[in-house]
Motif scaffolding. Structure first.
Motif, PDB file in Angstrom:
ATOM      1  N   ASP A 167       7.238   1.274   1.747  1.00  0.00           N
ATOM      2  CA  ASP A 167       7.393  -0.027   2.386  1.00  0.00           C
ATOM      3  C   ASP A 167       8.458  -0.801   1.588  1.00  0.00           C
ATOM      4  O   ASP A 167       8.166  -1.409   0.552  1.00  0.00           O
ATOM      5  N   ASP A 212       6.552   7.828   2.085  1.00  0.00           N
ATOM      6  CA  ASP A 212       6.164   6.654   2.880  1.00  0.00           C
ATOM      7  C   ASP A 212       6.309   5.394   2.025  1.00  0.00           C
ATOM      8  O   ASP A 212       5.398   5.019   1.298  1.00  0.00           O
ATOM      9  N   GLU A 218       0.825  -1.216   0.000  1.00  0.00           N
ATOM     10  CA  GLU A 218       0.000   0.000   0.000  1.00  0.00           C
ATOM     11  C   GLU A 218       0.856   1.262   0.000  1.00  0.00           C
ATOM     12  O   GLU A 218       0.438   2.296  -0.507  1.00  0.00           O
ATOM     13  N   ARG A 219       2.032   1.183   0.614  1.00  0.00           N
ATOM     14  CA  ARG A 219       2.842   2.395   0.826  1.00  0.00           C
ATOM     15  C   ARG A 219       3.981   2.429  -0.197  1.00  0.00           C
ATOM     16  O   ARG A 219       4.982   1.758  -0.048  1.00  0.00           O
TER      17      ARG A 219
END
Ligand code: NDP
Length: 229
Positions: free
Chosen positions: A97, A95, A89-90
């Motif tokens: 991941d 941001d 998602e990031r």
């Protein structure tokens, strides 16, 4: 009739490809991570003697080796590297991941290479072997768009990997192409996407049916048009 191996065949585009190839009479080797949970695929195999289901986590080298051993005597006309993930998602500049980004590379970039390397001998037995990898327009360097760094970079990378493999495997007679399947209404594409799994899968099958060596090392779209790199 062709023999076809499809990764991630338990849902989405992969499942629809398996259904359509099965209906055409092709020998279908349908792989998925957890066959016990792949109800639709198991139902297809129960109804069709030409479909078999094989466990395959595409990032697991031992699992790929086991599949190669299981298929040792098989002549494979078509390999479809379909399994893919978004990469978390990031994926933004503020941001990210990073673990999910690495996973995207493992699934979307390295696994298609691993599968093609492992099944090279099976493909060499066929008269017009084709290895197709579902890439994405989101990996095209010709399109300027923001976000989704993990997904875009993993698909751009697999395009390059397949372009290189196309050259290297030309002497084996193996046709190698990355393909954009369209923006498709699946779990990944979402319900706002522009085409159905049926349209995408049939377009891909028609494209794959027509692939010759002159098409190898080029980036294609599900509707048969060439995609800019
Ligand atoms: P889905 O999310 O609907 O399905 C993805 C499939 O990949 C599932 O079968 C999933 O299995 C499998 N998969 C994911 N990770 C692994 C893994 N590590 N090992 C084995 N299988 C795995 O995606 P789509 O059907 O929409 O997409 C298929 C391909 O097309 C992907 O490569 C995608 O990137 C590409 N694509 C899709 C577009 C779209 O609009 N839908 C647009 C452009 C490209 P499981 O159920 O176990 O998670």
């Amino acid at each position: 009739m062709d023999s076809v191996l499809i990764t991630g065949a338990n849902r989405g585009i992969g499942l629809e490809l398996a259904k359509r190839y099965a209906a055409s009479g092709a020998r279908v080797f349908a792989t998925c991570r957890i066959p016990q949970q792949a109800q639709a695929l198991r139902a297809l195999a129960a109804d069709a003697a030409n479909v078999s289901v094989h466990a395959l986590e595409v990032t697991d080298g031992a699992a790929v080796d086991a599949l190669r051993a299981e298929l040792a005597d098989v002549s494979l006309d078509v390999l479809i590297n379909n399994a893919g993930i978004m990469g978390g998602e990031r994926q933004g500049v503020s941001d990210m991941d990073y673990a999910a980004w690495a996973e995207a590379f493992a699934v979307n970039t390295m696994a298609p290479f691993r599968l093609l390397a492992a099944l090279r001998g099976n493909l060499q037995r066929a008269s017009r072997p084709r290895a197709v990898t579902l890439s994405s327009q989101m990996g095209s360097l010709a399109r300027k768009s923001a976000g989704a760094h993990a997904y875009r970079s993993s698909k751009a990378a697999v395009n390059k990997v397949m372009q290189v493999l196309a050259l290297e495997l030309q002497a084996d007679g193996i046709i190698v192409c990355p393909v954009h399947p369209g923006w498709v209404r699946t779990d990944m594409g979402g319900q706002s996407a522009s085409i159905s799994v049926e349209e995408s899968a049939q377009g891909l099958i028609d494209l794959i049916d027509g692939l010759e060596m002159a098409h190898s090392g080029r980036f294609w779209t599900w509707d048969g048009t060439e995609h800019p790199w």
